[in-house]
Design a protein around this motif. Structure first.
Motif, PDB file in Angstrom:
ATOM      1  N   UNK A 442       0.779  -1.196   0.003  1.00  0.00           N
ATOM      2  CA  UNK A 442      -0.019  -0.158   0.017  1.00  0.00           C
ATOM      3  C   UNK A 442       0.868   1.343   0.014  1.00  0.00           C
ATOM      4  N   UNK A 443       0.542   2.372  -0.894  1.00  0.00           N
ATOM      5  CA  UNK A 443       1.312   3.551  -0.885  1.00  0.00           C
ATOM      6  C   UNK A 443       0.258   4.500  -0.864  1.00  0.00           C
ATOM      7  N   UNK A 444       0.767   5.808  -0.152  1.00  0.00           N
ATOM      8  CA  UNK A 444      -0.321   6.880  -0.119  1.00  0.00           C
ATOM      9  C   UNK A 444       0.460   8.284  -0.468  1.00  0.00           C
ATOM     10  N   UNK A 445       0.349   8.843  -1.302  1.00  0.00           N
ATOM     11  CA  UNK A 445       0.791  10.095  -1.632  1.00  0.00           C
ATOM     12  C   UNK A 445      -0.079  11.196  -1.187  1.00  0.00           C
ATOM     13  N   UNK A 446       0.328  12.205  -0.449  1.00  0.00           N
ATOM     14  CA  UNK A 446      -0.540  13.461  -0.197  1.00  0.00           C
ATOM     15  C   UNK A 446       0.292  14.439  -0.483  1.00  0.00           C
ATOM     16  N   UNK A 447      -0.492  15.719  -1.022  1.00  0.00           N
ATOM     17  CA  UNK A 447       0.075  16.837  -1.142  1.00  0.00           C
ATOM     18  C   UNK A 447      -1.006  17.819  -1.096  1.00  0.00           C
ATOM     19  N   UNK A 448      -0.579  19.258  -0.819  1.00  0.00           N
ATOM     20  CA  UNK A 448      -1.520  20.233  -0.526  1.00  0.00           C
ATOM     21  C   UNK A 448      -1.261  21.437  -1.110  1.00  0.00           C
ATOM     22  N   UNK A 449      -2.256  22.259  -1.604  1.00  0.00           N
ATOM     23  CA  UNK A 449      -2.239  23.612  -1.899  1.00  0.00           C
ATOM     24  C   UNK A 449      -2.997  24.589  -1.058  1.00  0.00           C
ATOM     25  N   UNK A 459     -13.214  46.362 -10.123  1.00  0.00           N
ATOM     26  CA  UNK A 459     -14.164  45.799 -10.960  1.00  0.00           C
ATOM     27  C   UNK A 459     -14.636  44.358 -10.482  1.00  0.00           C
ATOM     28  N   UNK A 460     -14.519  44.110  -9.209  1.00  0.00           N
ATOM     29  CA  UNK A 460     -14.824  42.781  -8.895  1.00  0.00           C
ATOM     30  C   UNK A 460     -14.249  41.468  -8.972  1.00  0.00           C
ATOM     31  N   UNK A 461     -13.052  41.628  -9.278  1.00  0.00           N
ATOM     32  CA  UNK A 461     -12.258  40.423  -9.607  1.00  0.00           C
ATOM     33  C   UNK A 461     -11.454  40.205  -8.144  1.00  0.00           C
ATOM     34  N   UNK A 462     -11.517  38.760  -7.974  1.00  0.00           N
ATOM     35  CA  UNK A 462     -10.856  38.290  -6.798  1.00  0.00           C
ATOM     36  C   UNK A 462      -9.651  37.606  -6.932  1.00  0.00           C
ATOM     37  N   UNK A 463      -8.476  38.096  -5.984  1.00  0.00           N
ATOM     38  CA  UNK A 463      -7.035  37.870  -5.999  1.00  0.00           C
ATOM     39  C   UNK A 463      -6.982  36.927  -5.084  1.00  0.00           C
ATOM     40  N   UNK A 464      -5.780  36.151  -5.161  1.00  0.00           N
ATOM     41  CA  UNK A 464      -5.524  35.126  -4.236  1.00  0.00           C
ATOM     42  C   UNK A 464      -4.140  34.757  -4.444  1.00  0.00           C
ATOM     43  N   UNK A 465      -3.389  34.079  -3.427  1.00  0.00           N
ATOM     44  CA  UNK A 465      -2.226  33.577  -3.534  1.00  0.00           C
ATOM     45  C   UNK A 465      -2.287  31.855  -3.224  1.00  0.00           C
ATOM     46  N   UNK A 466      -1.449  31.139  -3.866  1.00  0.00           N
ATOM     47  CA  UNK A 466      -1.385  29.914  -3.716  1.00  0.00           C
ATOM     48  C   UNK A 466       0.089  29.447  -3.338  1.00  0.00           C
ATOM     49  N   UNK A 523       2.209  23.002 -10.833  1.00  0.00           N
ATOM     50  CA  UNK A 523       0.752  22.855 -10.387  1.00  0.00           C
ATOM     51  C   UNK A 523       0.492  24.145  -9.660  1.00  0.00           C
ATOM     52  N   UNK A 524       1.160  24.854  -8.927  1.00  0.00           N
ATOM     53  CA  UNK A 524       1.121  25.955  -8.136  1.00  0.00           C
ATOM     54  C   UNK A 524       0.706  26.939  -9.156  1.00  0.00           C
ATOM     55  N   UNK A 525       1.383  27.035 -10.173  1.00  0.00           N
ATOM     56  CA  UNK A 525       1.502  28.187 -11.139  1.00  0.00           C
ATOM     57  C   UNK A 525       0.316  28.040 -11.908  1.00  0.00           C
ATOM     58  N   UNK A 526      -0.069  26.677 -12.186  1.00  0.00           N
ATOM     59  CA  UNK A 526      -1.436  26.448 -13.099  1.00  0.00           C
ATOM     60  C   UNK A 526      -2.528  26.949 -12.172  1.00  0.00           C
ATOM     61  N   UNK A 527      -2.723  26.753 -10.813  1.00  0.00           N
ATOM     62  CA  UNK A 527      -3.724  27.076 -10.236  1.00  0.00           C
ATOM     63  C   UNK A 527      -3.797  28.503  -9.786  1.00  0.00           C
ATOM     64  N   UNK A 528      -2.646  29.354  -9.706  1.00  0.00           N
ATOM     65  CA  UNK A 528      -2.475  30.694  -9.536  1.00  0.00           C
ATOM     66  C   UNK A 528      -3.116  31.393 -10.954  1.00  0.00           C
ATOM     67  N   UNK A 529      -2.696  30.958 -12.096  1.00  0.00           N
ATOM     68  CA  UNK A 529      -3.237  31.418 -13.225  1.00  0.00           C
ATOM     69  C   UNK A 529      -4.701  31.430 -13.461  1.00  0.00           C
TER      70      UNK A 529
END
Length: 565
Positions: A442-449, A459-466, A523-529
């Protein structure tokens, strides 16, 4: 206002009760907006002029300056009304025809008296039963997303067939004669109707958007109302309101308390269903008014926009994360093949070109009791009659492989933070029925953003950091069990040689996931974009409100403080 803090217990307890979005404006907020509208933005609205007859020689007239109107919301079952009041300033005049008391024949003549201090109060109706019978031109404004505004509360709803005077709240301090008062009341509805028509056909001014989705429009003085409507909708939100209801709700200290009609924090609510891209099915409105569940306002902030967890987390963030979720299943097959320290020997017998895992079955987002969303994909495969030789004896083994890829969206109530947690879990079971031997790897890989929502633009645009959390590489836990007994992994009883073999096994697995999984930075860049550029989340009402303090309530809904710009 209850605990009066942005993340106070009462406000965190708000629930949307089946609605996609709710915009709440306090009675104080609306009155402040009307005050600014009639004193600053469109000061000429304070010039009340209604004439019956010719302008030079009117039969009846009410002319003068008025104070900024005030509105008092009424929270009663099926009421959905407000009392709208206007008060005439010093110098206002009322002209009318009435009997001349000094003439023995009572011949009518024209009189002009002071209207200073007069108060005209009337009901404005918001119930959908009323909206259904609105004139077409009024309905065009109210039911069209992007065009409804606070300074139109009376202009839109206060038409002759929707308006009822409240004579108990109206005041005519200098009329003592009953007949004259009755005649004056008869004329008031005509006066108000003329005034409202004049407001509606006059200069459109700056539109304060409530239901809409445009930036603030600066209307040229020669632009008509129709031209204004044509400009609305140039910048659509991510999820525009498609169905809207209006209601009032009393401010309370708790659900069992009664509201006070004079409470400045009684709320005017727009309860809405939102359009979802690529979903052509109409989303019906709940068949009930929103019930009190918490405090809508805090500090000096008299407005709140609440967007459901189903819209923001599931439909927006979820759709953004799904491609990443699916891409992570791509390295599962290679990983499953290498789940033992003697994998090279074993897979040589299975044949390297064999697809070890079956096809992936991708599920749908599911909401759990803790208000977290989970997406799960599964893959299973069984390999039989695999030749095996051990201690000079030939036999066959069976291999069952199960893989689960899961993604969780976990909001943190009272903050603007949520996590995107991902986990790849693989179990490979080898069984040799000839010698009654089996083991599970059994193997489990875990990661979090970790995502932090921190600002909303004009203009109503939401900004965030990841931020990618835990380790630079996915955290790994792996175990091997033989006949139910843990022989490899944490808490196992290993000798030194077995420990060395285990370390090699761990390195092998880590190498596999490092080679197969795109880097966490990508992946972080993908979510941020996705969150901050081409798919940036745009709220309805952008350009109308200053939006602040994005945070999640206990139900996982996203709340924003609203202030008219």
């Amino acid at each position: 206002m209850g605990d009066a803090t942005k993340n106070g217990k009462s406000r965190m307890g708000l629930t949307l009760q089946g609605y996609d979005q709710v915009i709440a404006l306090s009675q104080t907020n609306i009155n402040q907006t009307l005050k600014r509208c009639f004193k600053v933005d469109q000061a000429k609205l304070a010039n009340f002029k209604a004439i019956i007859g010719t302008a030079d020689d009117p039969d009846y007239a009410l002319v003068g300056k008025i104070d900024p109107p005030t509105i008092e919301l009424i929270d009663a079952d099926k009421a959905d009304q407000a009392i709208y009041s206007i008060k005439f300033q010093s110098g206002a005049k009322y002209t009318y025809f009435g009997p001349d008391r000094t003439n023995v024949r009572g011949i009518a003549k024209k009189f002009e008296i002071s209207a200073s201090g007069w108060v005209l109060a009337f009901f404005v109706n918001f119930a959908m039963e009323k909206c259904e019978r609105m004139p077409d031109d009024v309905k065009e404004v109210v039911m069209r997303t992007g065009s409804y505004s606070v300074d139109q509360l009376v202009i839109v709803f206060g038409t002759a067939d929707l308006m009822d005077f409240n004579w108990d709240r109206s005041k005519f301090p200098n009329i003592d004669d009953k007949a004259t008062l009755l005649d004056a009341k008869t004329q008031m509805a005509k006066f108000i109707h003329l005034w409202l028509m004049d407001l509606r056909t006059g200069e459109a001014g700056n539109s304060h958007n409530i239901l809409g989705y445009t930036v603030k429009i600066d209307v040229e003085s020669n632009d008509s109302r129709e031209q204004l409507l044509k400009k609305i909708g140039d910048t659509p939100p991510s999820f525009p309101p498609t169905k809207v209801q209006f209601q009032t709700i009393a401010n309370k200290s708790d659900a069992g308390s009664k509201g006070d009609p004079a409470d400045p924090y009684n709320a005017f609510l727009f309860t809405e269903m939102c359009g979802i891209p690529e979903d052509n099915k109409p989303r019906p409105l709940p068949q009930h008014d929103l019930q009190w569940s918490g405090n809508w306002f805090y500090g000096t902030i008299g407005g709140t926009m609440a967007m459901s967890s189903g819209i923001f987390l599931k439909e927006f963030v979820g759709k953004l994360v799904e491609p990443i979720h699916k891409s992570c299943t791509g390295f599962a097959d290679s990983l499953a093949k290498r789940q033992t320290w003697d994998a090279e020997v074993r897979m040589a017998r299975v044949k390297r070109d064999v697809k070890f895992l079956g096809d992936w079955i991708h599920g749908k987002w599911v909401l759990y009791d803790n208000n977290q969303w989970m997406l799960e994909s599964t893959s299973t495969k069984q390999h039989t009659e695999i030749p095996w030789r051990d201690n000079g004896k030939s036999s066959t083994v069976q291999v069952n492989v199960q893989a689960v890829m899961s993604t969780w969206l976990k909001p943190y109530p009272g903050t603007g933070n949520f996590d995107i947690e991902q986990r790849l879990h693989i179990v490979t079971k080898w069984s040799n029925f000839s010698i009654q031997y089996s083991f599970d790897a059994t193997s489990s890989f875990n990661w979090t953003y970790a995502v932090q929502l921190f600002a909303v633009s004009s203009g109503g645009e939401l900004s965030s950091t990841v931020t990618y959390t835990k380790n630079e590489k996915p955290a790994l836990t792996a175990t091997i069990t033989i006949e139910g007994v843990l022989v490899r992994g944490i808490a196992s009883n290993q000798n030194e040689q077995e420990r060395q073999d285990w370390d090699k096994y761990q390195s092998l697995l880590k190498d596999t996931i490092e080679n197969r999984m795109p880097s966490s930075t990508d992946f972080t860049s993908t979510i941020n974009r996705g969150l901050n550029s081409q798919k940036k989340f745009i709220f309805p009402g952008g350009g109308t409100f200053d939006m602040s303090d994005p945070l999640f309530n206990e139900a996982g809904d996203l709340l924003l403080g609203l202030v008219y710009r």
